[in-house]
Design a protein around this motif. Structure first.
Motif, PDB file in Angstrom:
ATOM      1  N   VAL A   3       8.369  11.663  -5.624  1.00  0.00           N
ATOM      2  CA  VAL A   3       7.099  11.313  -4.953  1.00  0.00           C
ATOM      3  C   VAL A   3       7.055  12.233  -3.579  1.00  0.00           C
ATOM      4  O   VAL A   3       7.878  12.794  -3.226  1.00  0.00           O
ATOM      5  CB  VAL A   3       7.447   9.889  -4.457  1.00  0.00           C
ATOM      6  N   ILE A   4       5.806  12.378  -3.350  1.00  0.00           N
ATOM      7  CA  ILE A   4       5.344  12.990  -2.073  1.00  0.00           C
ATOM      8  C   ILE A   4       4.687  11.888  -1.035  1.00  0.00           C
ATOM      9  O   ILE A   4       3.900  11.216  -1.162  1.00  0.00           O
ATOM     10  CB  ILE A   4       4.012  14.122  -2.383  1.00  0.00           C
ATOM     11  N   TYR A   5       5.454  12.097   0.188  1.00  0.00           N
ATOM     12  CA  TYR A   5       5.097  11.351   1.338  1.00  0.00           C
ATOM     13  C   TYR A   5       4.359  12.270   2.179  1.00  0.00           C
ATOM     14  O   TYR A   5       5.007  12.902   3.018  1.00  0.00           O
ATOM     15  CB  TYR A   5       6.110  10.524   1.881  1.00  0.00           C
ATOM     16  N   PRO A   6       2.969  12.447   2.023  1.00  0.00           N
ATOM     17  CA  PRO A   6       2.214  13.485   2.960  1.00  0.00           C
ATOM     18  C   PRO A   6       1.908  12.858   4.394  1.00  0.00           C
ATOM     19  O   PRO A   6       1.712  11.674   4.455  1.00  0.00           O
ATOM     20  CB  PRO A   6       0.906  13.699   2.332  1.00  0.00           C
ATOM     21  N   GLY A   7       1.538  13.827   5.515  1.00  0.00           N
ATOM     22  CA  GLY A   7       1.005  13.228   6.619  1.00  0.00           C
ATOM     23  C   GLY A   7       1.113  14.457   7.553  1.00  0.00           C
ATOM     24  O   GLY A   7       1.581  15.462   7.371  1.00  0.00           O
ATOM     25  N   SER A   8       0.472  14.138   8.553  1.00  0.00           N
ATOM     26  CA  SER A   8       0.777  15.118   9.777  1.00  0.00           C
ATOM     27  C   SER A   8       1.892  15.094  10.605  1.00  0.00           C
ATOM     28  O   SER A   8       2.353  15.943  11.258  1.00  0.00           O
ATOM     29  CB  SER A   8      -0.643  14.896  10.676  1.00  0.00           C
ATOM     30  N   LEU A  17       9.847   6.940   9.576  1.00  0.00           N
ATOM     31  CA  LEU A  17      11.193   7.155   9.133  1.00  0.00           C
ATOM     32  C   LEU A  17      11.759   5.845   8.155  1.00  0.00           C
ATOM     33  O   LEU A  17      12.373   6.104   7.431  1.00  0.00           O
ATOM     34  CB  LEU A  17      12.070   7.288  10.206  1.00  0.00           C
ATOM     35  N   ASP A  18      11.080   4.768   8.564  1.00  0.00           N
ATOM     36  CA  ASP A  18      11.232   3.718   7.734  1.00  0.00           C
ATOM     37  C   ASP A  18      10.873   3.643   6.464  1.00  0.00           C
ATOM     38  O   ASP A  18      11.172   3.331   5.438  1.00  0.00           O
ATOM     39  CB  ASP A  18      10.745   2.294   8.570  1.00  0.00           C
ATOM     40  N   ILE A  19       9.494   4.210   6.362  1.00  0.00           N
ATOM     41  CA  ILE A  19       8.983   4.603   5.033  1.00  0.00           C
ATOM     42  C   ILE A  19       9.782   5.513   4.126  1.00  0.00           C
ATOM     43  O   ILE A  19      10.090   5.230   2.936  1.00  0.00           O
ATOM     44  CB  ILE A  19       7.553   4.857   5.109  1.00  0.00           C
ATOM     45  N   ILE A  84       2.180   9.994  -5.082  1.00  0.00           N
ATOM     46  CA  ILE A  84       1.876   9.888  -3.885  1.00  0.00           C
ATOM     47  C   ILE A  84       2.148   8.740  -3.040  1.00  0.00           C
ATOM     48  O   ILE A  84       1.782   7.647  -3.593  1.00  0.00           O
ATOM     49  CB  ILE A  84       0.543  10.394  -3.332  1.00  0.00           C
ATOM     50  N   ILE A  85       2.963   8.790  -1.960  1.00  0.00           N
ATOM     51  CA  ILE A  85       3.285   7.442  -1.134  1.00  0.00           C
ATOM     52  C   ILE A  85       2.340   7.507   0.056  1.00  0.00           C
ATOM     53  O   ILE A  85       2.371   8.432   0.650  1.00  0.00           O
ATOM     54  CB  ILE A  85       4.706   7.400  -0.747  1.00  0.00           C
ATOM     55  N   ARG A  86       1.792   6.431   0.132  1.00  0.00           N
ATOM     56  CA  ARG A  86       1.070   6.238   1.585  1.00  0.00           C
ATOM     57  C   ARG A  86       1.357   4.954   2.234  1.00  0.00           C
ATOM     58  O   ARG A  86       1.607   3.818   1.736  1.00  0.00           O
ATOM     59  CB  ARG A  86      -0.456   6.057   1.440  1.00  0.00           C
ATOM     60  N   GLY A  87       1.790   5.072   3.529  1.00  0.00           N
ATOM     61  CA  GLY A  87       1.853   3.675   4.265  1.00  0.00           C
ATOM     62  C   GLY A  87       0.802   3.177   4.914  1.00  0.00           C
ATOM     63  O   GLY A  87      -0.145   3.700   5.280  1.00  0.00           O
ATOM     64  N   GLU A 112      -1.164   9.388  -8.967  1.00  0.00           N
ATOM     65  CA  GLU A 112      -1.164   7.750  -8.968  1.00  0.00           C
ATOM     66  C   GLU A 112      -0.803   7.920  -7.193  1.00  0.00           C
ATOM     67  O   GLU A 112       0.071   8.670  -6.838  1.00  0.00           O
ATOM     68  CB  GLU A 112      -0.334   7.231  -9.648  1.00  0.00           C
ATOM     69  N   THR A 113      -1.229   6.897  -6.658  1.00  0.00           N
ATOM     70  CA  THR A 113      -0.853   6.718  -5.253  1.00  0.00           C
ATOM     71  C   THR A 113      -0.467   5.190  -5.025  1.00  0.00           C
ATOM     72  O   THR A 113      -0.962   4.126  -5.663  1.00  0.00           O
ATOM     73  CB  THR A 113      -2.105   6.606  -4.259  1.00  0.00           C
ATOM     74  N   LEU A 114       0.795   5.505  -4.323  1.00  0.00           N
ATOM     75  CA  LEU A 114       1.455   4.052  -4.326  1.00  0.00           C
ATOM     76  C   LEU A 114       1.393   3.505  -2.607  1.00  0.00           C
ATOM     77  O   LEU A 114       1.787   4.440  -2.014  1.00  0.00           O
ATOM     78  CB  LEU A 114       2.984   3.895  -4.636  1.00  0.00           C
ATOM     79  N   PHE A 115       1.030   2.457  -2.242  1.00  0.00           N
ATOM     80  CA  PHE A 115       0.954   2.082  -1.029  1.00  0.00           C
ATOM     81  C   PHE A 115       2.202   1.357  -0.646  1.00  0.00           C
ATOM     82  O   PHE A 115       2.735   0.282  -1.470  1.00  0.00           O
ATOM     83  CB  PHE A 115      -0.231   1.178  -0.757  1.00  0.00           C
ATOM     84  N   MET A 116       2.748   1.618   0.374  1.00  0.00           N
ATOM     85  CA  MET A 116       3.914   0.977   0.860  1.00  0.00           C
ATOM     86  C   MET A 116       3.690   0.373   2.476  1.00  0.00           C
ATOM     87  O   MET A 116       2.936   1.144   3.206  1.00  0.00           O
ATOM     88  CB  MET A 116       5.075   2.013   1.177  1.00  0.00           C
ATOM     89  N   VAL A 117       3.651  -0.837   2.356  1.00  0.00           N
ATOM     90  CA  VAL A 117       3.409  -1.664   3.573  1.00  0.00           C
ATOM     91  C   VAL A 117       4.357  -1.435   4.654  1.00  0.00           C
ATOM     92  O   VAL A 117       5.802  -1.906   4.167  1.00  0.00           O
ATOM     93  CB  VAL A 117       3.101  -3.321   3.385  1.00  0.00           C
ATOM     94  N   SER A 118       4.019  -1.076   6.001  1.00  0.00           N
ATOM     95  CA  SER A 118       5.051  -0.921   7.042  1.00  0.00           C
ATOM     96  C   SER A 118       5.720  -2.479   7.316  1.00  0.00           C
ATOM     97  O   SER A 118       5.143  -3.366   7.262  1.00  0.00           O
ATOM     98  CB  SER A 118       4.320  -0.297   7.972  1.00  0.00           C
ATOM     99  N   ARG A 119       6.851  -2.116   7.851  1.00  0.00           N
ATOM    100  CA  ARG A 119       7.534  -3.344   8.288  1.00  0.00           C
ATOM    101  C   ARG A 119       6.629  -3.804   9.580  1.00  0.00           C
ATOM    102  O   ARG A 119       6.273  -3.015  10.157  1.00  0.00           O
ATOM    103  CB  ARG A 119       9.057  -3.091   8.786  1.00  0.00           C
ATOM    104  N   GLY A 120       6.685  -5.324   9.621  1.00  0.00           N
ATOM    105  CA  GLY A 120       5.863  -5.703  10.735  1.00  0.00           C
ATOM    106  C   GLY A 120       6.355  -5.164  12.197  1.00  0.00           C
ATOM    107  O   GLY A 120       5.548  -4.877  12.837  1.00  0.00           O
ATOM    108  N   LYS A 121       7.642  -4.771  12.297  1.00  0.00           N
ATOM    109  CA  LYS A 121       7.769  -4.339  13.732  1.00  0.00           C
ATOM    110  C   LYS A 121       7.485  -2.830  13.775  1.00  0.00           C
ATOM    111  O   LYS A 121       7.451  -2.430  15.008  1.00  0.00           O
ATOM    112  CB  LYS A 121       9.353  -4.327  13.829  1.00  0.00           C
TER     113      LYS A 121
END
Length: 161
Positions: A3-8, A17-19, A84-87, A112-121
């Motif tokens: 998977v690719i986790y893109p971002g700036s 880092l959690d993602i 692709i992974i997107r947080g 495909e894009t998979l969304f990962m929800v960040s932890r509440g914290k």
């Protein structure tokens, strides 16, 4: 699965880092792809962001740090990756991320894009907030690793300690 986790990642935060950590446990290979966007004013250069990420991710055997410019679909094709992974921190992120996902899907049907929800914290945490807190001399050690904290302080002091 790769998977690719893109971002700036300007700069990388504990939320990013959690993602990455969670992805590293779920996928065979994670490519953390730093976007080189000449139209966006970044605090750190691409090389600095790559170095900060490499330093903070050195313990992960299945995580690679790379940079790209241009379209994400072209980079994904070049890397032979179809996921692709997107947080997502909050519902406000969803609209933009959905739009980008649909554009990418239109440009490359098999992407495909998979969304990962960040932890509440980490749901409130963004690179922009970290930079703003740092700019006003606030404590940022709870938001970023030590190496990033040092780099931010150095930037804020104009390279002087």
């Amino acid at each position: 699965m790769k998977v690719i986790y893109p971002g700036s990642f300007d700069p990388v935060t504990y939320g990013h880092l959690d993602i990455i950590d969670r992805c590293s446990k779920s996928f065979d290979k994670v490519i953390v792809a730093v976007l080189n966007n000449n139209y966006k004013k970044n605090m750190f250069s691409v090389e600095e962001r790559l170095n900060l990420l490499r330093e903070t991710l050195k313990e992960y055997d299945n995580v690679e740090v790379d940079a790209f410019s241009g379209l994400l679909v072209d980079y994904a094709n070049k890397r032979n990756c179809s996921t692709i992974i997107r947080g997502l921190r909050a519902i406000s992120d969803l609209e933009y991320e959905m739009q980008m996902s649909l554009v990418n899907k239109k440009l490359e049907e098999d992407l495909e894009t998979l969304f990962m929800v960040s932890r509440g914290k980490y749901s409130y945490l963004s690179s922009s907030i970290v930079k703003e807190v740092a700019m006003f001399g606030g404590k940022i050690s709870c938001f970023v690793p030590k190496v990033v904290e040092r780099a931010l302080k150095e930037k804020m002091n104009g390279g002087q300690d």
